[in-house]
Design a protein around this motif. Sequence first.
Motif, PDB file in Angstrom:
ATOM      1  N   GLU A 142       0.848  -1.187   0.000  1.00  0.00           N
ATOM      2  CA  GLU A 142       0.000   0.000   0.000  1.00  0.00           C
ATOM      3  C   GLU A 142       0.885   1.240   0.000  1.00  0.00           C
ATOM      4  O   GLU A 142       1.979   1.237   0.574  1.00  0.00           O
ATOM      5  N   LEU A 143       0.403   2.305  -0.633  1.00  0.00           N
ATOM      6  CA  LEU A 143       1.199   3.530  -0.668  1.00  0.00           C
ATOM      7  C   LEU A 143       1.433   4.077   0.725  1.00  0.00           C
ATOM      8  O   LEU A 143       2.466   4.659   1.002  1.00  0.00           O
ATOM      9  N   SER A 144       0.451   3.873   1.625  1.00  0.00           N
ATOM     10  CA  SER A 144       0.602   4.399   2.971  1.00  0.00           C
ATOM     11  C   SER A 144       1.772   3.743   3.702  1.00  0.00           C
ATOM     12  O   SER A 144       2.310   4.276   4.662  1.00  0.00           O
ATOM     13  N   ASP A 145       2.176   2.534   3.239  1.00  0.00           N
ATOM     14  CA  ASP A 145       3.305   1.857   3.858  1.00  0.00           C
ATOM     15  C   ASP A 145       4.616   2.244   3.186  1.00  0.00           C
ATOM     16  O   ASP A 145       5.689   1.855   3.637  1.00  0.00           O
ATOM     17  N   ALA A 146       4.517   2.948   2.070  1.00  0.00           N
ATOM     18  CA  ALA A 146       5.715   3.263   1.307  1.00  0.00           C
ATOM     19  C   ALA A 146       6.373   4.529   1.847  1.00  0.00           C
ATOM     20  O   ALA A 146       5.731   5.405   2.387  1.00  0.00           O
ATOM     21  N   GLY A 147       7.665   4.610   1.682  1.00  0.00           N
ATOM     22  CA  GLY A 147       8.379   5.798   2.120  1.00  0.00           C
ATOM     23  C   GLY A 147       9.460   6.135   1.133  1.00  0.00           C
ATOM     24  O   GLY A 147       9.558   5.557   0.071  1.00  0.00           O
ATOM     25  N   GLY A 148      10.283   7.062   1.475  1.00  0.00           N
ATOM     26  CA  GLY A 148      11.430   7.349   0.643  1.00  0.00           C
ATOM     27  C   GLY A 148      11.320   8.652  -0.107  1.00  0.00           C
ATOM     28  O   GLY A 148      10.422   8.838  -0.918  1.00  0.00           O
ATOM     29  N   VAL A 149      12.224   9.562   0.208  1.00  0.00           N
ATOM     30  CA  VAL A 149      12.318  10.832  -0.486  1.00  0.00           C
ATOM     31  C   VAL A 149      13.765  11.008  -0.911  1.00  0.00           C
ATOM     32  O   VAL A 149      14.682  10.733  -0.148  1.00  0.00           O
ATOM     33  N   GLY A 150      13.965  11.457  -2.131  1.00  0.00           N
ATOM     34  CA  GLY A 150      15.319  11.675  -2.614  1.00  0.00           C
ATOM     35  C   GLY A 150      15.399  11.492  -4.114  1.00  0.00           C
ATOM     36  O   GLY A 150      14.366  11.335  -4.786  1.00  0.00           O
ATOM     37  N   PRO A 151      16.587  11.512  -4.684  1.00  0.00           N
ATOM     38  CA  PRO A 151      16.752  11.335  -6.126  1.00  0.00           C
ATOM     39  C   PRO A 151      16.145  10.007  -6.576  1.00  0.00           C
ATOM     40  O   PRO A 151      16.241   8.996  -5.883  1.00  0.00           O
ATOM     41  N   PHE A 152      15.522  10.013  -7.747  1.00  0.00           N
ATOM     42  CA  PHE A 152      14.859   8.809  -8.226  1.00  0.00           C
ATOM     43  C   PHE A 152      14.995   8.723  -9.742  1.00  0.00           C
ATOM     44  O   PHE A 152      15.520   9.641 -10.387  1.00  0.00           O
ATOM     45  N   THR A 153      14.508   7.630 -10.296  1.00  0.00           N
ATOM     46  CA  THR A 153      14.629   7.403 -11.740  1.00  0.00           C
ATOM     47  C   THR A 153      13.254   7.302 -12.383  1.00  0.00           C
ATOM     48  O   THR A 153      12.257   6.974 -11.741  1.00  0.00           O
ATOM     49  N   PHE A 154      13.230   7.585 -13.675  1.00  0.00           N
ATOM     50  CA  PHE A 154      12.015   7.470 -14.486  1.00  0.00           C
ATOM     51  C   PHE A 154      12.383   6.644 -15.710  1.00  0.00           C
ATOM     52  O   PHE A 154      13.135   7.090 -16.584  1.00  0.00           O
ATOM     53  N   ALA A 155      11.881   5.409 -15.759  1.00  0.00           N
ATOM     54  CA  ALA A 155      12.172   4.495 -16.869  1.00  0.00           C
ATOM     55  C   ALA A 155      10.992   4.489 -17.832  1.00  0.00           C
ATOM     56  O   ALA A 155       9.871   4.168 -17.451  1.00  0.00           O
ATOM     57  N   THR A 156      11.254   4.841 -19.076  1.00  0.00           N
ATOM     58  CA  THR A 156      10.187   4.887 -20.076  1.00  0.00           C
ATOM     59  C   THR A 156      10.778   4.671 -21.455  1.00  0.00           C
ATOM     60  O   THR A 156      12.000   4.696 -21.635  1.00  0.00           O
ATOM     61  N   GLY A 157       9.904   4.453 -22.438  1.00  0.00           N
ATOM     62  CA  GLY A 157      10.372   4.229 -23.799  1.00  0.00           C
ATOM     63  C   GLY A 157      11.155   5.394 -24.357  1.00  0.00           C
ATOM     64  O   GLY A 157      10.977   6.547 -23.948  1.00  0.00           O
ATOM     65  N   ARG A 158      12.001   5.106 -25.317  1.00  0.00           N
ATOM     66  CA  ARG A 158      12.911   6.113 -25.873  1.00  0.00           C
ATOM     67  C   ARG A 158      12.140   7.313 -26.403  1.00  0.00           C
ATOM     68  O   ARG A 158      11.142   7.169 -27.102  1.00  0.00           O
ATOM     69  N   ASP A 159      12.599   8.501 -26.035  1.00  0.00           N
ATOM     70  CA  ASP A 159      11.987   9.751 -26.482  1.00  0.00           C
ATOM     71  C   ASP A 159      12.506  10.083 -27.868  1.00  0.00           C
ATOM     72  O   ASP A 159      13.657  10.500 -28.027  1.00  0.00           O
ATOM     73  N   THR A 160      11.669   9.908 -28.876  1.00  0.00           N
ATOM     74  CA  THR A 160      12.093  10.134 -30.261  1.00  0.00           C
ATOM     75  C   THR A 160      11.888  11.567 -30.712  1.00  0.00           C
ATOM     76  O   THR A 160      12.301  11.937 -31.814  1.00  0.00           O
ATOM     77  N   THR A 161      11.247  12.400 -29.866  1.00  0.00           N
ATOM     78  CA  THR A 161      10.973  13.781 -30.265  1.00  0.00           C
ATOM     79  C   THR A 161      11.815  14.799 -29.510  1.00  0.00           C
ATOM     80  O   THR A 161      11.856  15.968 -29.891  1.00  0.00           O
ATOM     81  N   GLY A 162      12.481  14.391 -28.431  1.00  0.00           N
ATOM     82  CA  GLY A 162      13.319  15.297 -27.665  1.00  0.00           C
ATOM     83  C   GLY A 162      12.575  16.222 -26.728  1.00  0.00           C
ATOM     84  O   GLY A 162      13.166  17.156 -26.180  1.00  0.00           O
ATOM     85  N   TYR A 163      11.284  15.963 -26.498  1.00  0.00           N
ATOM     86  CA  TYR A 163      10.504  16.878 -25.671  1.00  0.00           C
ATOM     87  C   TYR A 163      10.623  16.584 -24.177  1.00  0.00           C
ATOM     88  O   TYR A 163      10.367  17.442 -23.344  1.00  0.00           O
ATOM     89  N   LEU A 164      11.032  15.354 -23.833  1.00  0.00           N
ATOM     90  CA  LEU A 164      10.910  14.881 -22.461  1.00  0.00           C
ATOM     91  C   LEU A 164      11.925  15.503 -21.504  1.00  0.00           C
ATOM     92  O   LEU A 164      11.572  15.929 -20.397  1.00  0.00           O
ATOM     93  N   GLN A 165      13.183  15.576 -21.904  1.00  0.00           N
ATOM     94  CA  GLN A 165      14.219  16.045 -20.990  1.00  0.00           C
ATOM     95  C   GLN A 165      13.976  17.469 -20.489  1.00  0.00           C
ATOM     96  O   GLN A 165      14.185  17.749 -19.300  1.00  0.00           O
ATOM     97  N   PRO A 166      13.535  18.406 -21.324  1.00  0.00           N
ATOM     98  CA  PRO A 166      13.233  19.745 -20.795  1.00  0.00           C
ATOM     99  C   PRO A 166      12.173  19.730 -19.697  1.00  0.00           C
ATOM    100  O   PRO A 166      12.254  20.523 -18.747  1.00  0.00           O
ATOM    101  N   LEU A 167      11.192  18.848 -19.787  1.00  0.00           N
ATOM    102  CA  LEU A 167      10.191  18.744 -18.731  1.00  0.00           C
ATOM    103  C   LEU A 167      10.806  18.199 -17.446  1.00  0.00           C
ATOM    104  O   LEU A 167      10.475  18.645 -16.341  1.00  0.00           O
ATOM    105  N   LEU A 168      11.713  17.263 -17.590  1.00  0.00           N
ATOM    106  CA  LEU A 168      12.409  16.726 -16.417  1.00  0.00           C
ATOM    107  C   LEU A 168      13.328  17.776 -15.810  1.00  0.00           C
ATOM    108  O   LEU A 168      13.460  17.868 -14.576  1.00  0.00           O
TER     109      LEU A 168
END
Length: 422
Positions: free
Chosen positions: A28-54
């Motif tokens: 459950e999310l209520s049992d989850a914790g953890g704050v700090g740097p994290f990762t976002f795994a997703t399909g390859r960005d073929t348009t180049g729009y994603l990194q500026p949002l990150l």
Amino acid sequence: MPRLAVVVTAVILLLASCTAPDEEDLPELSDAGGVGPFTFATGRDTTGYLQPLLDAWNREHPAERVTLIELPEAADEQRAQVVANLQARSDEYDVIGLDVVWTAEFADAGWIIPLERELFPLNRFLPTVVDTAVYRDRLWAVPYTSNAGLLYYRKDLLEKEGLSPPKTWAELRKQATKLSAKYDIGGYAGQFLAYEGLTVNFAEAVHSAGGQILSPDGTRVTMNADRAVAGLDFLVRGLREGWIPQESLSYKEEESRLAFQEGRLAFARNWLHGYGPATLSPVAGKFAVTRLPGLDGPGSSSLGGVNLGISAYSKRQKSALEFIRYFTGLDNQRRVLTEGSFPPVWAELYDAPDLIKRFPYLPVLKQSLLSATPRPASVDYNQVSLVIANAVSRALTPPFAEPSSDVVASLKAGLSEITRHR
């Protein structure tokens, strides 16, 4: 042993080795914790729009910086890499971009955590899109982008012939046959190679004939033989009669996109990603899109897109949650469309006059999304898709010796074997 039987046997052996977690074992999310740097795994960005949002997130959250992990472009390769990571209980991935058809499988396996609906403005999202993130009445991910199959057509040729865009398969057949002969081009094509794209095209044909494949929970085969045969015959007839070119049996999304934008097709079924490149191609100003046709009227598209989920093994789940809330917000959703050219999930963006002026396909796309039907929801979706693509490919391959009714019967038997083990 027939090829479909070999596939089904392999699937059953695989299913026999899998066990789903009990409800109380799911985190459950209520049992989850953890704050700090994290990762976002997703399909390859073929348009180049994603990194500026990150980068915008990182500027505002220096202690919770997100690092992009780009997965392969193809969905099946993405799934293989993500599943290997999660089966190893690795904490490498925090936020995961999930194909909309993975929800049931990943939730049932306990690889992602359930989320509280109240944390997200789901009532402002397209309702069909929200459904792709729900399993057993619980929210397991948050819609980020959507997609629907559209019919691309040469409006210049239709106007020359005094024709309106086809709404039924009969109209498509008649127009494709006429334009193919008169202008020496292919009539119609979709994605007919034996892979996930063929499963999508077959599912759309069945749904557009008023049929189903599996029950909403994916546990029973609900395929009406007459409806399924009608959908399959639409494709088989096109190939047999020639208004669907034989080379389309090797088409995936990119091949069909190129064939249309290079002027080699009068009609093509594809996702929205083909629209932008076509505006810069030899058919620029000569094409438009409309809803897919069906047996008796406009058909039903399959739903595509990406949902954002949180890995059950992430050690930064609180940061991951806040990131998802930020990333699926209205401002970023607008950028998803304007900078990434992906269909957003917020309903109101499809009605914005400034966006419609810039992206004239939005009203048609909204209709397609609202009338779309999810692909079969199954915790064993990968196996379901394999069995469907195998059977349909056999039906579409010359010399078309096996009647569609026999193919559908064997397909129903194969799918029943999969669902019987659940």
